[in-house]
Design a protein around this motif. Structure first.
Motif, PDB file in Angstrom:
ATOM      1  N   ASP A 174      43.668 -62.827  30.928  1.00 19.65           N
ATOM      2  CA  ASP A 174      45.225 -62.681  31.437  1.00 19.65           C
ATOM      3  C   ASP A 174      45.524 -61.187  31.192  1.00 19.65           C
ATOM      4  O   ASP A 174      46.043 -60.477  32.244  1.00 19.65           O
ATOM      5  CB  ASP A 174      46.113 -63.579  31.022  1.00 19.65           C
ATOM      6  N   ALA A 175      45.335 -60.853  30.145  1.00 19.83           N
ATOM      7  CA  ALA A 175      45.813 -59.260  29.572  1.00 19.83           C
ATOM      8  C   ALA A 175      45.062 -58.320  30.484  1.00 19.83           C
ATOM      9  O   ALA A 175      45.426 -57.358  30.900  1.00 19.83           O
ATOM     10  CB  ALA A 175      45.550 -59.096  28.147  1.00 19.83           C
ATOM     11  N   ILE A 176      43.817 -58.654  30.574  1.00 15.19           N
ATOM     12  CA  ILE A 176      42.928 -57.738  31.195  1.00 15.19           C
ATOM     13  C   ILE A 176      43.192 -57.325  32.704  1.00 15.19           C
ATOM     14  O   ILE A 176      43.386 -56.457  33.012  1.00 15.19           O
ATOM     15  CB  ILE A 176      41.391 -58.067  31.159  1.00 15.19           C
TER      16      ILE A 176
ATOM     17  N   LEU B 237      54.491 -66.041  39.941  1.00 14.46           N
ATOM     18  CA  LEU B 237      54.880 -64.782  39.401  1.00 14.46           C
ATOM     19  C   LEU B 237      53.816 -63.518  39.528  1.00 14.46           C
ATOM     20  O   LEU B 237      54.215 -62.514  39.077  1.00 14.46           O
ATOM     21  CB  LEU B 237      54.882 -65.005  37.658  1.00 14.46           C
ATOM     22  N   HIS B 238      52.691 -63.745  40.141  1.00 12.26           N
ATOM     23  CA  HIS B 238      51.887 -62.792  40.555  1.00 12.26           C
ATOM     24  C   HIS B 238      51.074 -63.253  41.789  1.00 12.26           C
ATOM     25  O   HIS B 238      51.292 -64.166  42.436  1.00 12.26           O
ATOM     26  CB  HIS B 238      50.879 -62.829  39.545  1.00 12.26           C
ATOM     27  N   LYS B 239      50.556 -61.866  42.259  1.00 13.99           N
ATOM     28  CA  LYS B 239      50.000 -62.049  43.663  1.00 13.99           C
ATOM     29  C   LYS B 239      48.605 -60.783  43.256  1.00 13.99           C
ATOM     30  O   LYS B 239      48.716 -60.085  42.700  1.00 13.99           O
ATOM     31  CB  LYS B 239      50.790 -61.588  44.701  1.00 13.99           C
TER      32      LYS B 239
ATOM     33  N   TYR C 211      46.102 -58.686  38.877  1.00 14.35           N
ATOM     34  CA  TYR C 211      47.502 -59.273  39.082  1.00 14.35           C
ATOM     35  C   TYR C 211      48.739 -58.419  39.015  1.00 14.35           C
ATOM     36  O   TYR C 211      48.689 -57.642  38.003  1.00 14.35           O
ATOM     37  CB  TYR C 211      47.358 -60.489  38.137  1.00 14.35           C
ATOM     38  N   ILE C 212      49.369 -58.545  40.085  1.00 14.41           N
ATOM     39  CA  ILE C 212      50.739 -57.795  39.877  1.00 14.41           C
ATOM     40  C   ILE C 212      51.859 -58.626  39.841  1.00 14.41           C
ATOM     41  O   ILE C 212      51.962 -59.485  40.726  1.00 14.41           O
ATOM     42  CB  ILE C 212      50.661 -56.909  41.372  1.00 14.41           C
ATOM     43  N   VAL C 213      52.744 -58.395  38.698  1.00 15.60           N
ATOM     44  CA  VAL C 213      53.783 -59.225  38.867  1.00 15.60           C
ATOM     45  C   VAL C 213      54.908 -59.021  39.639  1.00 15.60           C
ATOM     46  O   VAL C 213      55.177 -57.841  39.801  1.00 15.60           O
ATOM     47  CB  VAL C 213      54.505 -58.974  37.154  1.00 15.60           C
ATOM     48  N   ALA C 214      55.344 -60.173  40.256  1.00 17.82           N
ATOM     49  CA  ALA C 214      56.375 -60.005  41.201  1.00 17.82           C
ATOM     50  C   ALA C 214      57.318 -60.876  41.044  1.00 17.82           C
ATOM     51  O   ALA C 214      57.096 -62.209  40.497  1.00 17.82           O
ATOM     52  CB  ALA C 214      55.646 -60.082  42.746  1.00 17.82           C
ATOM     53  N   VAL C 215      58.598 -60.613  41.259  1.00 22.79           N
ATOM     54  CA  VAL C 215      59.793 -61.594  41.146  1.00 22.79           C
ATOM     55  C   VAL C 215      59.756 -62.517  42.391  1.00 22.79           C
ATOM     56  O   VAL C 215      59.673 -61.903  43.624  1.00 22.79           O
ATOM     57  CB  VAL C 215      61.075 -60.808  41.038  1.00 22.79           C
TER      58      VAL C 215
ATOM     59  N   ARG D 251      47.133 -70.584  30.325  1.00 19.28           N
ATOM     60  CA  ARG D 251      47.305 -69.365  30.873  1.00 19.28           C
ATOM     61  C   ARG D 251      48.293 -69.112  31.595  1.00 19.28           C
ATOM     62  O   ARG D 251      48.707 -70.006  32.510  1.00 19.28           O
ATOM     63  CB  ARG D 251      45.821 -69.024  31.690  1.00 19.28           C
ATOM     64  N   ILE D 252      49.183 -68.037  31.474  1.00 24.78           N
ATOM     65  CA  ILE D 252      50.398 -67.779  31.956  1.00 24.78           C
ATOM     66  C   ILE D 252      50.142 -67.750  33.374  1.00 24.78           C
ATOM     67  O   ILE D 252      51.156 -68.457  34.312  1.00 24.78           O
ATOM     68  CB  ILE D 252      50.978 -66.230  31.451  1.00 24.78           C
ATOM     69  N   PHE D 253      49.231 -66.933  34.080  1.00 29.55           N
ATOM     70  CA  PHE D 253      49.226 -66.827  35.492  1.00 29.55           C
ATOM     71  C   PHE D 253      48.837 -68.238  35.898  1.00 29.55           C
ATOM     72  O   PHE D 253      49.288 -68.470  37.083  1.00 29.55           O
ATOM     73  CB  PHE D 253      47.918 -66.029  35.980  1.00 29.55           C
TER      74      PHE D 253
END
Length: 584
Positions: free
Chosen positions: A487-489, A579-581, A496-500, A571-573
């Protein structure tokens, strides 16, 4: 180099309550970079402003700026706090990053909704992985992302560009985080030795592709665009008597979609994904290799039977549609032919690829810098992980090619080999063994297996025991640590781009077993279960009750282990898909 494109090798970081200022520390009078801690906006300023009792800064020396990463509400600046010189590349100093620091620019987070703050905290925890990233090298003066041959072939206009504009994006680790190039993800090893009166400098550089970067079990095979996991370009450079010669080879996962899902088993089953797409994906992969390297010889080292055999069979089937004059495929069952100790039998493989190597050659510059020879093709080697078997094989190929290079330069006679010079031989083995360990640590978390053969020329009892320990460590990392690291990598490299999202789900509260289940607890319970089981077996005889106790305790431990796995690899994603795309 144009002064406008100059990279500053000495910098000072000023930490103010509301801003960071990065100041060149070489007395050049160059502008400073001002970064707001509120919204991460940047601007150039002439000098650091005056300090007062309300704005007392912390001042640190730094070696460079890696880049900036934006999360939900805040942004995070990554800087190089410590580095050390480890060698040179084509006469230019090379530095290894020994310490990174993540600096938050998240004051705007104070005005964010509570749920968003909680999620920002979850994501920001992943950035601690960035501070522990190993194997990063950089140069202030030369582009490490290009091989010696490609650097030489750059036109005058390209050479006048700043280093970050010359860089090969595949091998630029911080490509997503920063436009300005200061480092790339390479493995760098070198040594200098004497052969008679001649001083020989040998360098190994491994450039890891960032397109499908990741950890061992979490990044396998290829993506839809043909980028493969653990793709590494290794360049072996020899410099002596004014001559410079290099030889490039590559490694990478089998170029179609396949995976291994971690499930607590020692060796999870292989699964081929979208088999109907395999030929198209492999064609894209090899077309890209052809454009970059010329002719390609794919050497497949995996087993011919079992789970590996199914993958190898698919690879061979796909290659029937691709092979031709410029792309060739060769299967060599490493384990069947060499076993676990007879690696000298790789000479059988060399006899099969010797013609390709001699035909496609290596890159060579004379004392005047004129190109006398160029490399026209590349050997692409793979096993399952592209680590252990691959490294043994690549070290053999590298040795043979180095001997050809030294004969061409006139250092070696017709029958002379590296083994003819014991000191040179020993240091060359260590060079490749360290190289294999470095590449392996980035992908698997442990040194390479079979490294004792590369290091000493034969297998040792100590090496076999070390391999056993490394295998256990890989099992632990695969099941309990690499999911979070992956996930960190993905976050750091923009996969992965974090998006609201307005439908953002709340952060789940931890409770019950999930709150306490982690690997140390699970391991302790499992080991305790085994201890009780062993004691009960000693007293059991044929007593059915004791056998029942044994299996009850054993399965209790395993169940807690499974619970810990779910907790550790939640895993967070995957838990928060909104939260990501995917980038692009």
């Amino acid at each position: 180099m144009d002064s406008r494109n100059k990279l500053h090798s000495r910098l000072r970081l000023w930490e103010f309550p509301d801003q960071y200022i990065i100041e060149p520390a070489n007395g050049s009078g160059a502008p400073c970079l001002d970064i707001s801690r509120v919204d991460a906006s940047m601007k150039l300023i002439d000098q650091v402003g005056e300090c007062d009792s309300l704005r007392v800064p912390k001042i640190h020396p730094i070696s460079g700026v890696v880049g900036m990463l934006k999360l939900l509400a805040g942004s995070y600046l990554v800087v190089v706090t410590e580095s050390e010189r480890v060698g040179s590349f084509l006469g230019h100093p090379i530095f290894k990053i020994t310490s990174l620091k993540v600096l938050p620019c998240d004051h705007s987070l104070k005005n964010s909704p509570e749920e968003q703050k909680k999620m920002e905290n979850e994501f920001s925890k992943l950035l601690s992985v960035a501070e522990k990233t190993t194997g990063l090298f950089f140069s202030y003066q030369v582009n490490l992302t290009l091989s010696s041959q490609r650097l030489h072939d750059l036109g005058a206009e390209s050479k006048s560009l700043p280093l970050w504009r010359q860089a090969e994006p595949r091998f630029l680790w911080n490509n997503y985080m920063l436009e300005v190039l200061i480092d790339n993800k390479s493995r760098f090893n070198s040594f200098e030795t004497a052969i008679g009166k001649d001083i020989v400098d040998i360098t190994l550089i491994a450039r890891r592709c960032t397109r499908r970067n990741g950890t061992r079990m979490w990044r396998r095979g290829a993506d839809a665009d043909g980028y493969v996991a653990n793709f590494v370009e290794t360049e072996q450079i020899v410099q002596m008597n004014g001559y410079t010669s290099s030889f490039v080879q590559v490694r990478g996962s089998m170029p179609f979609m396949w995976e291994q899902i971690v499930d607590l088993t020692y060796k999870p089953k292989f699964a081929i994904v979208q088999p109907e797409e395999a030929t198209r994906i492999a064609e894209r992969h090899f077309l890209d290799l052809r454009k970059k390297y010329g002719s390609v010889l794919a050497v497949d080292l995996v087993n011919k039977h079992g789970g590996e055999g199914r993958l190898s069979e698919k690879f061979a089937s796909v290659m029937q549609h691709i092979t031709g004059d410029e792309i060739r495929y060769l299967h060599f069952d490493f384990h069947q032919i060499c076993g676990h100790i007879h690696f000298e039998r790789l000479s059988i493989l060399y006899e099969q690829i010797e013609g390709f190597l001699e035909q496609n050659g290596y890159f060579l510059l004379n004392e005047k810098g004129d190109k006398m020879k160029e490399q026209l093709g590349v050997v692409r080697t793979n096993c399952i992980d592209c680590l252990d078997r691959t490294n043994v094989t690549q070290s053999m190929i590298g040795r043979k090619m180095l001997e050809l290079q030294l004969r061409r330069i006139g250092v070696f006679g017709a029958e002379e080999t590296i083994r003819s010079h014991p000191n040179f031989d020993e240091r060359y083995k260590i060079l490749w063994a360290n190289h294999g360990d470095d590449v392996s640590i980035q992908y698997s978390g442990t040194p390479a297996l079979k490294g004792d053969f590369v290091r000493y020329g034969h297998r040792t009892a100590q090496g076999v025991l070390k391999d056993g320990w490394s295998s256990l460590r890989r099992y632990y990392l695969n099941n309990f640590a690499d999911g979070t690291k992956q996930d960190a990598i993905d976050l750091l490299q923009g996969h992965y781009i974090v998006a609201v999202n307005r439908d953002m789900a709340p952060v789940p509260q931890k409770g019950g077993l999930e709150a306490v289940a982690n690997f140390p607890v699970a391991l302790a319970v499992v080991l305790l279960s085994f201890w009780f089981a062993t004691m009960s077996m000693k007293q059991a005889g044929s007593d059915y009750k004791h056998k029942h106790l044994f299996f009850s305790l054993l399965w209790t431990g395993i169940c807690v282990g499974v619970a810990a796995l779910v907790r550790a690899n939640g895993r967070i994603f995957c838990n928060r898909p909104r939260l990501h795309k995917p980038r692009g």
